[in-house]
Write an enzyme that holds these catalytic residues in place. Structure first.
Site, PDB file in Angstrom:
ATOM      1  N   LYS A 186      65.817  44.815  94.577  1.00 45.51           N
ATOM      2  CA  LYS A 186      64.385  44.773  94.847  1.00 45.51           C
ATOM      3  C   LYS A 186      64.050  44.659  96.333  1.00 45.51           C
ATOM      4  CE  LYS A 186      63.228  43.139  90.196  1.00 45.51           C
ATOM      5  NZ  LYS A 186      62.762  44.419  89.652  1.00 45.51           N
TER       6      LYS A 186
ATOM      7  N   TYR B  37      66.898  38.346  81.403  1.00 46.31           N
ATOM      8  CA  TYR B  37      67.222  39.774  81.416  1.00 46.31           C
ATOM      9  C   TYR B  37      68.014  40.081  82.677  1.00 46.31           C
ATOM     10  CZ  TYR B  37      66.520  44.855  81.502  1.00 46.31           C
ATOM     11  OH  TYR B  37      66.704  46.218  81.548  1.00 46.31           O
TER      12      TYR B  37
ATOM     13  N   ASP C 288      71.761  35.459  89.324  1.00 45.95           N
ATOM     14  CA  ASP C 288      71.113  36.771  89.367  1.00 45.95           C
ATOM     15  C   ASP C 288      69.839  36.632  90.190  1.00 45.95           C
ATOM     16  OD1 ASP C 288      69.849  39.158  88.987  1.00 45.95           O
ATOM     17  OD2 ASP C 288      69.981  39.152  86.798  1.00 45.95           O
TER      18      ASP C 288
END
Length: 436
Positions: free
Chosen positions: A273, A150, A245
């Site tokens: 994050k 994802y 990623d």
């Protein structure tokens, strides 16, 4: 058997009822709705250290950690002080600030593959921008992604996606056009030959390969030896852009992220994050020749009103600096992770339960399957019903996990040996419930 309806108290149930009348599904991000485990989501009122407290005053050991950013735990004094100081100076300027420069310097110093970096507002923005940049720089249309990975909710990435899409059984989202879907090619994670075949089938047509170096969005799935190195070799050979990623893994698995841990260098890297310390943030960066293609220096357009927001920069810089200031920071996370793995494995062995505990550093997942999980097909075989019973049994014992079989859990530096032991004891009892 633990009753999911008893997990949430009356205050959370009331808030969810109110939210459901106004917000799709009652939540602002799908997995939070507890559809993968049943019951009513907890509404969190406050958090500190390794614990969260819901609106009913119940305290839980927290392994969600805001889905990864809270590597120092909640409400760390250095982060709170940095945000408190910055808010008195201004929350948003719409103009450059010193903090953006300091953040860029911090990121480039930590990750050798970053020559330049651009701040954005989320991981989704980062991956969307990186894919556009790869296409713009190569003049090619197609992107390779991996089933179950994802990369945010950008149209190009909602093809065989993991995480929330997998939880809801909708790997492909309505609203994604056929043209976009045709330009997204998929392969199984850890299957290097499949990627090689895609390159052969689309000569000089693939702009980039994007991958989570450690998958966190179908549960934690590590790369097999040679997989990331093989992707690097293929992308170099085909003059395609390798995008790692690291929104989840960046500065969580090592000071230089997964690239340091596995010794692989990306062409473009996406981050998020941890670099926001709990505030909304994202970034993408990489080779200078690619990043000079980004506007206003080059023709590939990307912009953001709140990009480089000073509050997010202050929180993120405080987080990165605190990590550097603590001797053996990552070694401590590794030790705590190993302690948790040993404790849960002991419970699995005692009961003979057919589960797999997967961990890389401070990221972990308990897969409810006896088979090896190397890719999405392995993860998809998990018993989601037993996971749901386990999840609610853990909540009943004061431990909050990600409410989906297909998500990572996170250990923070605020967790203690006693917290880990408490979690292992709870897991043993919850496994008995799941098979009861």
């Amino acid at each position: 058997m633990t009753d999911p309806s008893t997990s949430a108290g009356p205050a959370s149930r009331d808030l969810f009822a109110r939210a459901s009348r106004l917000i799709p599904g009652g939540v602002n991000s799908p997995v939070r709705a507890f559809r993968g485990v049943g019951g009513t989501p907890l509404f969190i009122a406050r958090a500190h250290g390794a614990r969260v407290e819901d609106e009913d005053g119940r305290s839980y050991l927290d392994y969600i950690g805001s889905w990864g950013p809270m590597i120092l735990g909640h409400g760390h004094s250095a982060v709170v002080a940095a945000v408190r100081s910055q808010i008195t100076k201004g929350a948003s300027f719409g103009a450059p600030s010193r903090l953006e420069v300091e953040m860029a310097e911090a990121l480039v110093e930590r990750v050798p593959s970053l020559d330049r970096v651009r701040m954005v507002n989320s991981g989704t923005e980062a991956t969307m921008a990186a894919a556009r940049l790869a296409r713009g720089a190569t003049g090619r249309a197609k992107i390779v992604k991996f089933e179950g990975c994802y990369h945010g909710h950008g149209d190009a990435f909602l093809i065989k996606a993991g995480s929330g899409a997998a939880t809801f059984g909708v790997p492909d989202s309505p609203g994604v056009t056929e043209g976009t879907a045709r330009d997204t090619l998929t392969a199984a994670f850890n299957d290097l030959d499949a990627v090689d075949r895609l390159f052969a089938a689309h000569p000089r047509g693939i702009a980039a390969v994007i991958v989570e170096p450690v998958v966190g969005n179908m549960g934690v799935v590590p790369p097999q030896p040679g997989f990331l190195e093989g992707l690097r070799t293929l992308c170099t050979r085909e003059q395609s852009v390798l995008i790692l990623d690291e929104v989840m893994t960046g500065f969580r698995l090592a000071r230089g992220g997964a690239q340091e841990r596995f010794g692989v260098r990306a062409d473009l890297t996406t981050l998020g994050k941890v670099i926001g310390g709990g505030l909304p943030v994202g970034a993408y960066g990489g080779r200078a020749d690619l990043m000079t293609q980004v506007a206003p220096e080059g023709p590939v357009y990307q912009a953001g009103t709140l990009a480089g927001n000073p509050l997010a920069m202050a929180a993120g810089l405080a987080t990165l600096r605190e990590i550097d200031a603590v001797s053996g920071f990552y070694e401590t996370l590794e030790r705590l992770g190993a302690r948790l793995a040993a404790g849960v494995q002991s419970a699995l062995d005692r009961g003979g339960y057919p589960c797999r505990f997967a961990r890389v550093g401070s990221m972990w997942t308990l897969f409810f399957t006896a088979g090896e999980v190397r890719d999405w097909s392995g993860a998809a075989r998990c018993d989601k019903g037993r996971f749901a019973r386990f999840f609610h049994a853990m909540l009943a014992r004061g431990v909050s996990l990600a409410p989906s079989q297909f998500e990572a859990n996170f250990i923070s530096s605020a967790h203690t040996d006693a917290d880990i032991d408490e979690t292992c004891a709870a897991a043993g009892a919850a496994l008995d419930v799941a098979w009861g």
